[in-house]
Design an enzyme around this catalytic site. Sequence first.
Site, short mmCIF file in Angstrom:
data_model
loop_
_atom_site.label_atom_id
_atom_site.label_comp_id
_atom_site.label_asym_id
_atom_site.label_seq_id
_atom_site.Cartn_x
_atom_site.Cartn_y
_atom_site.Cartn_z
N ASP A 157 10.03 -31.49 26.85
CA ASP A 157 9.24 -30.47 26.14
C ASP A 157 7.95 -30.23 26.91
O ASP A 157 7.41 -31.14 27.53
CB ASP A 157 8.92 -30.92 24.71
CG ASP A 157 10.14 -30.91 23.80
OD1 ASP A 157 11.09 -30.17 24.11
OD2 ASP A 157 10.14 -31.65 22.81
N ASP A 171 14.46 -24.87 22.46
CA ASP A 171 14.06 -24.86 21.04
C ASP A 171 13.74 -23.44 20.59
O ASP A 171 14.11 -23.02 19.48
CB ASP A 171 12.83 -25.74 20.83
CG ASP A 171 13.09 -27.21 21.15
OD1 ASP A 171 14.24 -27.64 21.03
OD2 ASP A 171 12.12 -27.91 21.51
#
Length: 198
Positions: A157, A171
């Site tokens: 991330d 995401d």
Amino acid sequence: MAEAERIIGTPDIPDADREEQEAAGAGETAERTAPPRGKRRIAVLFTVAVFAYALDLISKMIVVAKLEHQQPIEIVGDWLRFEAIRNAGAAFGFGEAFTVIFTVIAASVIVVIIRLARKLYSLPWAIALGLLLGGALGNLTDRIFRSPGVFEGAVVDFIAPKHFAVFNLADSAIVCGGILIVLLSFRGLDPDGTVHKD
């Protein structure tokens, strides 16, 4: 038949009728050569999925190579920055103790979308499912190939808004696809292209 017409000749056909026959023949040829509508929707689904997956994969490769173990990069002051972290949980960092379960869920979502594609006749649904598929594949790739091990890998991330969880492009694709599916469901549009009123 062609040989018989060559020998005895063909009957006179008015120009208008001949043009109609030629147009009809051309239409039949176009129908035979054009892909069915369902196949075009499936092509859109997989095109969107490949695009979303490629963007996610490339962005993570750059982040791992250039940003990991480095200071965060501020994009919009302290409101948005790029910060490389490894996330063993679900989207936005939730449920880090259930990595294997999330891996199984992601794989199941991919299988369901591929099976549903056979009944797909709606362009908006093709886009929504393509986003879901691309996002699920992006994070599943991390789960399989990144440390600490197969099916337990931590997702990369890097998008870090202020006062919000850190996430990635996979995401984002999953969330956008999910929102689009909710909107389509509220409008009564089904994946097979039918519209129903409740």
